[in-house]
Design an enzyme around this catalytic site. Structure first.
Site, PDB file in Angstrom:
ATOM      1  N   HIS A 122      42.647  12.389  51.941  1.00 44.47           N
ATOM      2  CA  HIS A 122      42.954  13.725  52.646  1.00 44.47           C
ATOM      3  C   HIS A 122      41.970  14.679  52.239  1.00 44.47           C
ATOM      4  O   HIS A 122      41.451  14.850  51.010  1.00 44.47           O
ATOM      5  CB  HIS A 122      44.324  14.123  52.013  1.00 44.47           C
ATOM      6  N   ASP A 199      46.500  10.756  44.154  1.00 44.48           N
ATOM      7  CA  ASP A 199      47.227  11.420  44.917  1.00 44.48           C
ATOM      8  C   ASP A 199      48.512  10.951  45.719  1.00 44.48           C
ATOM      9  O   ASP A 199      48.362   9.862  46.528  1.00 44.48           O
ATOM     10  CB  ASP A 199      46.133  11.940  46.197  1.00 44.48           C
ATOM     11  N   GLN A 202      51.922  10.564  49.665  1.00 39.03           N
ATOM     12  CA  GLN A 202      52.274   9.686  50.770  1.00 39.03           C
ATOM     13  C   GLN A 202      53.081   8.586  49.978  1.00 39.03           C
ATOM     14  O   GLN A 202      53.283   7.540  50.691  1.00 39.03           O
ATOM     15  CB  GLN A 202      51.182   9.250  51.795  1.00 39.03           C
ATOM     16  N   LYS A 225      57.523  16.680  51.140  1.00 36.70           N
ATOM     17  CA  LYS A 225      57.212  15.285  51.679  1.00 36.70           C
ATOM     18  C   LYS A 225      58.353  14.194  51.174  1.00 36.70           C
ATOM     19  O   LYS A 225      58.409  13.371  51.626  1.00 36.70           O
ATOM     20  CB  LYS A 225      55.791  14.775  51.538  1.00 36.70           C
ATOM     21  N   CYS A 363      43.905  15.967  58.725  1.00 36.61           N
ATOM     22  CA  CYS A 363      43.010  16.392  57.417  1.00 36.61           C
ATOM     23  C   CYS A 363      42.326  15.213  56.763  1.00 36.61           C
ATOM     24  O   CYS A 363      42.290  15.179  55.708  1.00 36.61           O
ATOM     25  CB  CYS A 363      44.298  16.907  56.347  1.00 36.61           C
TER      26      CYS A 363
END
Ligand code: PMP
Length: 404
Positions: A122, A199, A202, A225, A363
């Site tokens: 991202h 990261d 997700q 999220k 993104c």
């Protein structure tokens, strides 16, 4: 028993209609809907506790501080960090990555040093490193992937040099859904004495995360999220690193003593938390994490894996369907194009049928370039989605396809 229909009752918004059709919300990769317990906690805290944290001697301030710090402990438990000193509250993954790039960059990187990222990052795990390049001449090296969307591990191993100082990769791709083998990625990096940042924007909402088991040095995620409020997120970091890193922002809260001659900084994690935190949102985040824990992250993962399997099977049967991301380890994200229908047209027409999907580059422009496309339509699932909703998506796509 995982009763998705009962779970849906916890999310009032799922009952609404758009364009006089029942809402089918499949844009969970962008943000998730909130259960009642989360929204109630925001309302209750504003109505009955609200006061600024940490600095007050009065009752409300102490109560708000207790809630805020209890939330930090909930986060610690949720990702299994060793200590609450390692849990820094931020505005979200983006701020976590910017904090990391700035502060790790100041402490540990010098001209010529190398940071390894992957082709499926991202922008929030690319641009902060490029911003650092305006101060330090660091080099970004990129792990490539195969056409299924799996990182090439041999190529990854070959990227290390004596100048490699950090690996920073997504746990799960927000476009391809690939679940990257981060445990192996970390093991390989540690073999070279190189720390790893993950990261987890997700992954955290979809699969159990244990930062100690992964042996991650840094781990970022966003509250919104994972069914929590907007405006709050987390950066986990191992204490050894965080102790050596300078503050990211200056202001109240992050200091011990201030004079015009010399200022000393607060202990972890407050050193990295300048100013009034969104203490109401941290309480909401803790409620969201508790909600997920009560359902069981393993159960949520199993439900979403089944949805993904079902959706992949059904969508593959659609004529002209192209799915981007066919990794063996795949999470609840499906990016696709149909024939030569523009992603924006497909997304807009699906919207008119009440189906919320995302369109565009998500993104991840370097990844789009690797795939040789401008953008995709993306359907992403959450703990409350059903097979009926996937049937609606498939029927919607078929309908649009026939129109073109
Ligand atoms: N990383 C990934 C993989 C993401 O999917 C996102 C959100 N789309 C981000 C980082 C940024 O998260 P936020 O906008 O919540 O800071």
């Amino acid at each position: 028993m995982y009763d998705v229909y009962k779970i849906r009752e916890d999310f009032p918004i799922l009952g609404r209609e758009v364009y006089k059709r029942p809402l089918v919300y499949l844009d969970n990769g962008a943000t998730t809907q909130k259960p009642r317990v989360v929204v109630d906690s925001l309302v209750n805290e504003y109505y009955s506790v609200n006061a600024n944290v940490h600095r007050g001697v009065h009752f409300l301030s102490q109560q708000a501080t207790e809630l805020h710090e209890a939330s930090r402990e909930t986060v610690r438990r949720f990702i299994n960090a060793r200590s609450i000193s390692e849990i820094i509250f931020t505005r979200g993954t983006t701020e976590s990555m910017n904090l990391l790039a700035y502060s790790f960059g100041e402490a540990f990187l010098k001209d010529g040093d190398e940071v390894i990222v992957s082709v499926m990052e991202h922008h929030s795990n690319i641009v902060p490193w490029q911003l650092l390049q305006s101060r330090k001449n660091i080099v970004l090296k990129v792990i490539p992937m195969n056409d299924k969307g799996e990182l090439l591990m041999d190529e990854y191993k070959a990227l290390f040099t004596e100048k490699t100082k950090l690996v920073s990769v997504a746990h799960v791709s927000n476009v391809l859904g690939t679940i990257n083998p981060v445990k192996e990625i970390i093991k390989i990096a540690h073999g070279h004495g190189v720390p790893v940042a993950i990261d987890g924007a997700q992954s955290t909402p979809h699969i159990p995360v244990d930062v100690q088991d992964l042996d991650a040095d840094f781990f970022a995620f966003s509250g919104h999220k994972i069914y929590g409020p907007t405006g709050v997120g987390v950066l986990y970091g191992k204490e050894d690193f965080l102790e050596k890193m300078p503050p990211y922002q200056g202001g109240g809260e992050m200091i011990q003593n201030v004079s015009f001659e010399k200022t000393t900084f607060n202990d972890l994690p407050f050193k990295f938390e300048a100013g009034t935190p969104d203490y109401v949102a941290t309480t909401g985040l803790a409620k969201a994490l508790d909600y997920c824990s009560a359902l069981g992250m393993e159960n949520i993962a199993a439900h979403e894996q089944e949805l993904t399997r079902y959706a992949m099977e059904r969508m593959h049967q659609i004529e002209g369907m192209r799915i981007f991301g066919e990794a063996k380890e795949k999470d609840a994200v499906i990016s696709f194009l149909v024939g030569d229908i523009h992603h924006l047209d497909l997304g807009t027409l699906l919207d008119r049928l009440g189906i919320a999907v995302r369109t565009g580059h998500h993104c991840a422009e370097p990844l789009m370039r690797r795939l040789g496309i401008e953008g995709t339509v993306r359907a992403s699932f959450a703990l409350y989605n059903t097979k009926e909703e996937i049937d609606a998506l498939v029927a919607g796509i078929e309908r649009v396809r026939k129109m073109f």
